[in-house]
Scaffold this active site. Structure first.
Site, mmCIF file in Angstrom:
data_model
loop_
_atom_site.group_PDB
_atom_site.id
_atom_site.type_symbol
_atom_site.label_atom_id
_atom_site.label_comp_id
_atom_site.label_asym_id
_atom_site.label_seq_id
_atom_site.Cartn_x
_atom_site.Cartn_y
_atom_site.Cartn_z
ATOM 1 N N GLY A 125 2.358 2.351 10.957
ATOM 2 C CA GLY A 125 3.135 2.846 10.773
ATOM 3 C C GLY A 125 4.057 3.259 11.856
ATOM 4 O O GLY A 125 4.529 4.433 12.233
ATOM 5 N N LYS A 158 -0.616 4.186 -0.327
ATOM 6 C CA LYS A 158 -0.281 5.035 0.287
ATOM 7 C C LYS A 158 -0.330 6.792 -0.891
ATOM 8 O O LYS A 158 -0.188 6.289 -2.066
ATOM 9 C CB LYS A 158 -0.294 5.048 1.250
ATOM 10 C CG LYS A 158 -0.527 4.603 2.301
ATOM 11 C CD LYS A 158 0.087 4.645 4.008
ATOM 12 C CE LYS A 158 0.952 3.683 4.593
ATOM 13 N NZ LYS A 158 0.039 3.617 6.127
ATOM 14 N N HIS A 183 -10.185 1.128 5.081
ATOM 15 C CA HIS A 183 -7.813 1.175 5.435
ATOM 16 C C HIS A 183 -8.360 2.044 7.044
ATOM 17 O O HIS A 183 -8.883 2.916 6.164
ATOM 18 C CB HIS A 183 -7.093 1.273 4.361
ATOM 19 C CG HIS A 183 -5.824 1.917 5.057
ATOM 20 N ND1 HIS A 183 -5.889 2.245 5.654
ATOM 21 C CD2 HIS A 183 -4.538 1.269 4.666
ATOM 22 C CE1 HIS A 183 -4.089 2.539 6.345
ATOM 23 N NE2 HIS A 183 -4.062 1.225 5.473
ATOM 24 N N ASN A 238 1.079 -1.764 -0.152
ATOM 25 C CA ASN A 238 0.199 -0.006 -0.065
ATOM 26 C C ASN A 238 0.850 1.398 0.176
ATOM 27 O O ASN A 238 1.870 1.837 0.863
ATOM 28 C CB ASN A 238 -0.824 -0.198 1.614
ATOM 29 C CG ASN A 238 -1.969 1.488 1.811
ATOM 30 O OD1 ASN A 238 -1.794 2.296 0.189
ATOM 31 N ND2 ASN A 238 -2.411 1.523 3.154
ATOM 32 N N GLU A 280 -5.279 -5.439 9.839
ATOM 33 C CA GLU A 280 -4.359 -4.208 10.337
ATOM 34 C C GLU A 280 -4.835 -3.404 12.078
ATOM 35 O O GLU A 280 -5.390 -2.076 11.754
ATOM 36 C CB GLU A 280 -4.607 -3.278 9.622
ATOM 37 C CG GLU A 280 -3.870 -4.143 7.833
ATOM 38 C CD GLU A 280 -3.175 -2.803 6.823
ATOM 39 O OE1 GLU A 280 -2.182 -2.845 6.520
ATOM 40 O OE2 GLU A 280 -4.498 -1.645 7.071
ATOM 41 N N GLU A 322 -6.841 4.570 7.597
ATOM 42 C CA GLU A 322 -6.910 5.730 7.325
ATOM 43 C C GLU A 322 -8.227 6.317 6.335
ATOM 44 O O GLU A 322 -7.919 7.820 7.011
ATOM 45 C CB GLU A 322 -5.358 5.997 6.985
ATOM 46 C CG GLU A 322 -4.411 5.549 7.864
ATOM 47 C CD GLU A 322 -3.177 5.486 6.501
ATOM 48 O OE1 GLU A 322 -2.924 5.298 5.683
ATOM 49 O OE2 GLU A 322 -2.301 4.950 8.209
ATOM 50 N N SER A 332 3.383 -2.230 10.121
ATOM 51 C CA SER A 332 4.889 -1.863 10.757
ATOM 52 C C SER A 332 5.380 -3.514 10.053
ATOM 53 O O SER A 332 6.022 -4.516 10.620
ATOM 54 C CB SER A 332 5.425 -2.025 12.224
ATOM 55 O OG SER A 332 4.231 -0.712 12.282
HETATM 56 C C1 PEP Z 1 -0.806 -0.284 6.003
HETATM 57 O O1 PEP Z 1 -0.975 1.325 6.035
HETATM 58 O O2 PEP Z 1 -1.605 -0.807 5.711
HETATM 59 C C2 PEP Z 1 -0.086 -0.654 6.742
HETATM 60 C C3 PEP Z 1 0.072 -1.675 7.112
HETATM 61 O O3 PEP Z 1 1.838 0.565 7.101
HETATM 62 P P1 PEP Z 1 2.290 0.186 7.493
HETATM 63 O O4 PEP Z 1 3.433 -1.045 7.219
HETATM 64 O O5 PEP Z 1 3.375 1.446 7.153
HETATM 65 O O6 PEP Z 1 2.365 -0.150 9.211
#
Ligand code: PEP
Length: 250
Positions: A174, A12, A98, A10, A168, A100, A212
């Site tokens: 992040g 983003k 997601h 992803n 997630e 976000e 992460s």
């Molecule tokens: C994501 O935004 O789907 C995600 C898992 O981000 P990160 O790997 O940076 O934690």
């Protein structure tokens, strides 16, 4: 049940044309050199790059996805993109719900479900994201929150071929933090049981872990029995890191 791993990136709101095409091309080259990759790979660039990335990886095994879509096929929705438009641009998948988008755009489960149903209507695979906040986990409500998201967000007609679930935990995205391997496996097994209440082929449906994921923790997370791949944010922007995560599934 054997489920083929899916390694999804992803991007983003990251990536201009030159860097995005170079990243996608690099991954396509690496995947092409794999004799028999034991995993599927998906990249989800920003909407501006979906068509050009799809063109750049054409002929490779890399799939391309969007990061959101509107529930409607077309119409007066300024700034939005339909599932049909993503499909037309060369996408085969779309990330929906997601955290976000749930946070920044107030998307609730009904909205996510409508978008996921639009994805299926357009012939896209819906990658539906669920996950609890830190406060919800600390309050012992992680499973209840995720169960409600599964019940409310999965599209009608979901099956193992057209839908992927991504777990997630919001607090892991992040941040560099991850749940323990035991917590991840327990939640994935719980999610599969919840999905089975709605989907006959839940045993074959892929459940990705996201939050992460990096080269140093990928083998442990991806080796868990109910973890069928990863949804990777930050580390998917660096070809060496994303590839290092993927090849733990060789
Ligand atoms: C994501 O935004 O789907 C995600 C898992 O981000 P990160 O790997 O940076 O934690």
């Amino acid at each position: 049940m054997a489920r083929r791993k899916l390694i999804a990136g992803n991007w983003k709101m990251n990536g201009l044309r030159t860097g995005g095409l170079a990243l996608a091309g690099d991954l396509a080259t690496r995947l092409g050199l794999e004799a028999a990759a034991g995993f599927d790979m998906l990249v989800c660039p920003p909407a501006t790059l979906v068509a050009s990335v799809a063109e750049a990886v054409r002929g490779s095994a890399i799939a391309v996805g969007g990061q959101d879509c509107h529930a409607r096929e077309k119409g007066a929705h300024t700034g939005d993109i339909s599932a049909e438009m993503l499909r037309d641009a060369g996408a085969s998948h779309v990330i929906l719900g997601h955290s976000e988008r749930r946070q920044d755009h107030g998307e609730d489960d009904a909205t996510v479900r409508a978008k996921a149903e639009a994805a299926l209507r357009a012939g896209l695979v819906a990658v539906v994201c669920v996950g609890e906040t830190r406060a919800e986990r600390d309050a012992g409500r992680a499973e209840a929150v995720v169960a409600a998201q599964i019940a409310g967000s999965l599209p009608a007609g979901a099956d193992a071929g057209n839908t992927v679930v991504a777990y997630e935990p919001v607090w892991a995205i992040g941040t560099g933090l991850t749940p323990t391997a035991e917590q991840v496996q327990a939640m994935h097994a719980f999610i599969r049981a919840e999905v089975a209440k709605k989907v006959a082929s839940a045993g074959a449906l892929r459940i990705l872990y996201g939050g992460s994921v990096k080269p140093s923790n990928a083998a442990e997370l991806l080796g868990l029995p109910d973890v069928d791949g990863a949804l990777v944010g930050g580390a998917s922007l660096v070809a060496d890191d994303f590839w290092a995560i993927a090849v733990t599934c060789r």
